[in-house]
Scaffold this motif. Structure first.
Motif, short mmCIF file in Angstrom:
data_model
loop_
_atom_site.label_atom_id
_atom_site.label_comp_id
_atom_site.label_asym_id
_atom_site.label_seq_id
_atom_site.Cartn_x
_atom_site.Cartn_y
_atom_site.Cartn_z
N GLY A 21 -3.86 9.64 2.76
CA GLY A 21 -4.43 8.77 3.69
C GLY A 21 -5.66 8.94 4.50
N CYS A 22 -6.00 10.21 4.49
CA CYS A 22 -7.18 10.73 4.72
C CYS A 22 -8.29 10.44 3.69
N LEU A 23 -7.93 10.61 2.58
CA LEU A 23 -8.90 10.19 1.42
C LEU A 23 -9.36 8.75 1.51
N ALA A 172 -8.44 10.83 17.03
CA ALA A 172 -9.00 9.25 17.10
C ALA A 172 -8.70 8.62 16.00
N GLN A 173 -8.67 9.21 14.72
CA GLN A 173 -8.36 8.30 13.69
C GLN A 173 -6.92 8.51 12.99
N ALA A 174 -6.15 9.06 13.84
CA ALA A 174 -4.59 9.14 13.61
C ALA A 174 -3.85 7.87 13.08
N ASP A 175 -4.09 6.89 13.95
CA ASP A 175 -3.29 5.67 13.60
C ASP A 175 -3.73 5.07 12.23
N LEU A 180 -2.41 4.01 6.33
CA LEU A 180 -2.65 4.07 4.95
C LEU A 180 -1.56 5.05 4.39
N ALA A 181 -1.23 6.27 4.97
CA ALA A 181 -0.07 6.96 4.58
C ALA A 181 1.21 6.10 4.23
N GLU A 182 1.57 5.57 5.29
CA GLU A 182 2.89 4.68 5.20
C GLU A 182 2.67 3.78 3.84
#
Length: 235
Positions: A21-23, A172-175, A180-182
């Motif tokens: 998701g971070c990528l 701040a970018q967790a949501d 994206l990860a989901e």
């Protein structure tokens, strides 16, 4: 995202999903050093970073806990030292009593049997019988930031851990990272089900088309192909 929502969403994800998701979010993937593992396998950890730089005395941990919020994760910076442990059963029990979600140590722990009995997720580079061997002057920012491997984190970061290791995500970018990860998780689950039903992954991602495209355009990457075909796999 409050701690309850964070824990609920992470329960169905892995640190691998969050890294991908971070990528996708074009964020730097910040993992703790390889070898950072949980004392108790299969226990997951997630929460706001509560930093503490260790200088030889446990008072810094006790002071950090005075400002802790339920669900925080104590992130201990002992500079990756492998000649001493810096967290044992008493600090772990105190963290559990304070409502923390766990502890991450850039360094070693001890009292492994007692930590397992306490049951709080604790991640470290391993265990060693001896406690602190040094006593240095305390850093001015001892309660403001902690370094883990090559990354320095603060209360502006979240930390997650599972059997693959430990990962830091900007709060701040967790949501966005979770969303994206989901999506990646759901795509991978569908792909795995199709493999079990006899449809190979190569068929699903049209791998022969990728090879043909790469033959005519050597710069064409598999990641470009996956994005065009809505595949997950690598990110």
């Amino acid at each position: 995202m409050n701690h309850t929502e964070l824990a609920t969403r992470f329960a169905s994800l892995t640190t691998a999903h969050l890294a991908d998701g971070c990528l996708r979010a074009r964020l730097t993937v910040r993992c703790a050093p390889a070898g950072t593992r949980g004392v108790i396998p299969e226990l997951k950890l997630g929460g706001r970073v509560l930093p503490a730089r260790h200088s030889g005395s446990v008072d810094v941990f006790l002071e950090a806990l005075t400002s802790a919020r339920p669900g925080d994760v104590l992130v201990v910076d002992n500079r990756g030292r492998l000649d001493e442990s810096c967290v044992g059963d008493l600090i772990t029990a105190e963290a559990a009593a304070a409502g923390l979600s766990g502890i991450v140590i850039w360094g070693l722990h001890r009292d492994t049997a007692e930590l397992r009995e306490i049951g709080l997720p604790v991640y470290s580079l391993g265990s060693l019988s001896t406690g602190p061997l040094h006593l240095n002057d305390r850093a001015a920012d001892a309660l403001e930031a902690a370094t883990v491997g090559e990354w320095t984190v603060t209360t502006d970061d979240l930390v997650f851990g599972d059997d693959d290791g430990v990962l830091f995500v900007p709060a701040a970018q967790a949501d966005e990272v979770f969303r994206l990860a989901e999506s990646i998780r759901d795509t991978e689950h569908r792909q795995a089900e199709k493999i079990r039903d006899g449809v190979t992954l190569r068929e699903q991602v049209r791998f022969s088309e990728f090879l043909a495209h790469r033959e005519s355009d050597p710069s064409y990457t598999f990641r470009q192909h996956l994005r065009a075909k809505d595949g997950a796999i690598e990110e």
